[in-house]
Design a protein around this motif. Structure first.
Motif, PDB file in Angstrom:
ATOM      1  N   ASP A  53       8.582   2.896  -1.395  1.00 17.79           N
ATOM      2  CA  ASP A  53       7.725   3.668  -2.539  1.00 17.79           C
ATOM      3  C   ASP A  53       6.649   3.206  -2.764  1.00 17.79           C
ATOM      4  O   ASP A  53       5.920   3.289  -3.648  1.00 17.79           O
ATOM      5  N   ASN A  58       4.116   5.726  -5.542  1.00 18.74           N
ATOM      6  CA  ASN A  58       4.410   5.079  -7.075  1.00 18.74           C
ATOM      7  C   ASN A  58       3.619   3.704  -6.842  1.00 18.74           C
ATOM      8  O   ASN A  58       3.232   2.785  -7.779  1.00 18.74           O
ATOM      9  N   GLU A 111       8.247  -3.200   3.019  1.00 19.62           N
ATOM     10  CA  GLU A 111       6.935  -2.073   3.014  1.00 19.62           C
ATOM     11  C   GLU A 111       6.072  -1.892   3.783  1.00 19.62           C
ATOM     12  O   GLU A 111       5.398  -1.019   4.674  1.00 19.62           O
ATOM     13  N   TRP A 127      13.831  -0.019  -1.964  1.00 25.60           N
ATOM     14  CA  TRP A 127      13.428   1.291  -1.520  1.00 25.60           C
ATOM     15  C   TRP A 127      12.421   1.697  -1.161  1.00 25.60           C
ATOM     16  O   TRP A 127      11.335   1.400  -1.835  1.00 25.60           O
TER      17      TRP A 127
END
Length: 437
Positions: free
Chosen positions: A305, A308, A319, A303
């Motif tokens: 992220d 972070n 991403e 997923w």
């Protein structure tokens, strides 16, 4: 060293990227490129000894064979140079004919269900009779919408996916039920018609609706058809408040594709079911497919992220693709990658497809995937994807899907297929291919 780059028919290719490497390994991983240049209008590029980083060394040390990586979107080729002797100042002429790097076309067999029954005595279908409360637009003919949907998806995949409609069902049985009904009684055609006649669709809005996927699949025999390889997925075109998720997966080891996986699937093989609303237009149908794509790629890469992570090197390839300007800003100020289904590169809020603000985006490099060099950024805004049929929404959906990689091979930097569409249309086959290749 003079290099002429042509397409498979012998035509000269302008703006092809020509990368020069010292070793096979460095070229395969895209590391330590010595020099990168682009071909001119005649498909020509020249590289001299004085341009190489080792120009301060003796010429003997830069003579030899080099490794070329040449690409222009789906046209690519990796070759070795002839022996280059800069010491004697001899010109080396080399013609490189690029090849189509699009992956082999995957055939996807689809069963399509049209939940658009005829009502008597009018002898007309739902889409011809009903109007959305508060609006005057006409609903779409789901048969025409389905044809356009198939065409748009095939085009977006670079024709690496061939959707074949192998079964069409004109449904006279529905699988919708009211959420507040403890018996989960399936609504009849007449029930739905009465609720759609209500001034504000109060029953649907207050009770909510859901859908019996297992009953539908077993009624039409889709479970057996999937396990026998007769179909790969199902498209259901239903009415507003039909109770379906935009996309849903069942089968052994099914996973989230914008809805929870089926807990008690009647089939073993993975079966994806699209729930499409013919009250809405093609852009919305493609958006549903886009969310299915997002969920599948999160299964592959994990997923998103962003919160972070602090450095660009920490981002997964997925991403990076999905990073619109507001997200990507923390990793590279003032830049963007492609974006996601709801956010184009310059998006400032959900569905901001008509934003006129320019942003510097790396969209072009994704057409050269997996060669993500971080050098091809340019300013774009809504004019980049346009407004076909007067819709920036439709323009963005087609543009977003078209930039998703659909090429041969495996990305050596992350071990995933260069064809992300394979994961979406046949996940288990893609994982197997990823492992074998």
């Amino acid at each position: 060293m003079n290099i002429t780059v042509t397409d498979p028919t012998g035509g000269k290719i302008e703006n092809a990227t020509v990368e020069l490497y010292n070793s096979l390994e460095e070229r395969n991983f895209g590391r330590n490129v010595i020099i990168s240049k682009q071909t001119d209008a005649n498909g020509f590029v020249s590289i001299t000894g004085n341009e190489l980083p080792e120009k301060h060394q003796q010429l003997e040390k830069i003579n030899g064979v080099y490794y070329l990586n040449i690409f222009r979107q789906n046209l690519r080729k990796r070759v070795e140079t002839k022996f280059v002797d800069f010491r004697d100042n001899k010109k080396v002429e080399q013609i490189v004919q690029l090849e189509n790097a699009n992956t082999k076309t995957i055939t996807v067999k689809v069963a399509v269900v049209y939940e658009n029954p005829v009502l008597l005595p009018q002898n007309k279908r739902f889409h011809e009779l009903f109007i959305t409360p508060g609006y005057s637009f006409k609903w779409n003919n789901p048969i025409e919408l389905s044809r356009n949907y198939e065409k748009a998806l095939e085009e977006a995949s670079g024709y690496t996916v061939d959707y074949q409609i192998v079964k069409e069902i004109d449904a006279d049985r529905l699988f919708t039920f009211l959420k507040n009904d403890p018996q989960k009684k399936l609504l009849s055609v007449e029930d739905v018609a009465e609720y759609l006649k209500e001034d504000n669709w109060n029953t649907f809005k207050t009770s909510g609706t859901s859908y019996d996927y297992n009953a539908m699949v077993q009624h039409y025999g889709f479970d057996k058809m999937r396990d026998n390889g007769e179909i790969h997925e199902v498209w259901v075109w239903t009415f507003p408040y039909g109770g379906m998720w935009e996309s849903h997966m069942m089968g052994k080891d099914a996973f989230w594709i914008n809805s929870p996986p089926n807990e008690n699937p009647p089939c073993t093989e993975l079966l994806s079911i699209m729930g499409l609303n013919y009250e809405r237009d093609l852009a919305c149908a493609l958006e549903s497919y886009g969310h299915r794509f997002e969920s599948t790629m999160m299964q592959v890469y994990g997923w998103w992220d962003y919160d972070n992570k602090t450095d660009l090197s920490q981002l997964s390839t997925w991403e990076k693709y999905s990073a619109y300007g507001l997200i990507y800003e923390k990793f590279e100020k003032g830049k963007a990658q492609v974006g996601n289904v709801h956010f184009p590169p310059n998006g400032e809020q959900d569905y901001d497809f008509g934003n006129t603000t320019y942003v510097i985006s790396y969209v072009d490099q994704w057409l050269n995937y997996p060669y993500l060099r971080g050098t091809d950024a340019r300013k774009i805004n809504r004019e980049e994807w346009g407004a076909p049929e007067g819709s920036y929404h439709l323009g963005w959906m087609k543009y977003y899907l078209f930039h998703i990689p659909h090429y041969k091979g495996i990305n050596p930097n992350d071990g995933k297929l260069n064809n992300w569409w394979h994961y979406v249309v046949d996940y288990n086959s893609a994982i197997k291919k990823q492992t074998i290749d």
